[in-house]
Write a protein that holds these residues in place. Structure first.
Motif, PDB file in Angstrom:
ATOM      1  N   TRP A 221       0.840  -1.203   0.000  1.00  0.00           N
ATOM      2  CA  TRP A 221       0.000   0.000   0.000  1.00  0.00           C
ATOM      3  C   TRP A 221       0.867   1.243   0.000  1.00  0.00           C
ATOM      4  N   LYS A 222       0.452   2.243  -0.768  1.00  0.00           N
ATOM      5  CA  LYS A 222       1.145   3.535  -0.839  1.00  0.00           C
ATOM      6  C   LYS A 222       0.101   4.627  -0.673  1.00  0.00           C
ATOM      7  N   THR A 223       0.331   5.481   0.313  1.00  0.00           N
ATOM      8  CA  THR A 223      -0.601   6.584   0.515  1.00  0.00           C
ATOM      9  C   THR A 223      -0.355   7.649  -0.543  1.00  0.00           C
ATOM     10  N   SER A 224      -1.425   8.283  -0.928  1.00  0.00           N
ATOM     11  CA  SER A 224      -1.372   9.280  -1.986  1.00  0.00           C
ATOM     12  C   SER A 224      -1.022  10.642  -1.408  1.00  0.00           C
TER      13      SER A 224
ATOM     14  N   ARG B  77      -5.138   5.451  -0.055  1.00  0.00           N
ATOM     15  CA  ARG B  77      -3.949   4.671  -0.388  1.00  0.00           C
ATOM     16  C   ARG B  77      -4.290   3.692  -1.509  1.00  0.00           C
TER      17      ARG B  77
ATOM     18  N   LYS C 272      -2.876   0.213  -4.043  1.00  0.00           N
ATOM     19  CA  LYS C 272      -2.096  -1.034  -4.148  1.00  0.00           C
ATOM     20  C   LYS C 272      -2.293  -1.570  -5.556  1.00  0.00           C
TER      21      LYS C 272
ATOM     22  N   LYS D  58      -7.981   0.572  -4.037  1.00  0.00           N
ATOM     23  CA  LYS D  58      -7.964   1.882  -3.395  1.00  0.00           C
ATOM     24  C   LYS D  58      -8.718   1.783  -2.073  1.00  0.00           C
TER      25      LYS D  58
ATOM     26  N   TRP E 217      -9.113   1.663   7.463  1.00  0.00           N
ATOM     27  CA  TRP E 217      -9.100   1.704   6.001  1.00  0.00           C
ATOM     28  C   TRP E 217     -10.291   0.955   5.454  1.00  0.00           C
TER      29      TRP E 217
END
Length: 168
Positions: free
Chosen positions: A94-97, A104, A106, A127, A136
């Motif tokens: 996961w990468k936060t925006s 976030r 993936k 998302k 989340w």
């Protein structure tokens, strides 16, 4: 008693590793030398060493090398959780925006073919949004985002292939 049993078991396993290697002198019924000329390196169903140039790029990985490198280049902004070059699967973490705070993303990317084809890559985008409790929650995402990433990968793969052709 357990030590004796384990020792005997280990000795029998190790003794199975020794001995002389026996090499056949006939291949498929023909009187052919073992080290004679073969079309494939590992027998009838083995590695074809006289393949075309694109297939030679794929030796060592199970998918198209241009698609593999392009995928890693395109998703380099995401933390890669798992990459399997033989199965053609790249999973990101996961990468936060930075743009959409509280969201976030993936990616799951599947390279489906050894050929450089338009349908050779499949991207799944996930998302999530952080709710007021800090948990989340999954959010629906537009399919166009996955298509845009697939198009970017294919474009980069074509560029890599053109560069390689020009270099040779």
């Amino acid at each position: 008693m357990k030590k004796i049993y384990l020792s005997v078991l280990m000795l029998s396993i190790l003794s199975a590793c020794g001995g002389e290697a026996v090499y056949p002198t006939r291949v498929r019924g023909e009187a052919q030398a073992v080290y004679g000329k073969h079309d494939k390196a590992f027998g009838e169903d083995g590695l074809d060493i006289f393949s075309d140039e694109e297939e030679k790029q794929n030796i060592g990985i199970g998918v198209n090398a241009f698609l593999w490198r392009a995928t890693l280049d395109v998703v380099s902004f995401m933390p890669v959780a798992s990459a399997d070059p033989f199965g053609g699967v790249i999973l990101t973490d996961w990468k936060t925006s930075l743009k959409d705070e509280g969201y976030r993303y993936k990616l799951n990317i599947y390279i489906l073919d050894k050929q450089l084809r338009a349908d050779g890559v499949k991207v799944s985008v996930f998302k999530q949004k952080r709710d007021e409790n800090g948990q989340w929650q999954d959010v629906d995402i537009d399919d166009a985002m996955a298509t845009q990433i697939e198009d970017s990968i294919l474009t980069k793969a074509r560029e890599l292939k053109i560069q390689e052709v020009k270099a040779n």
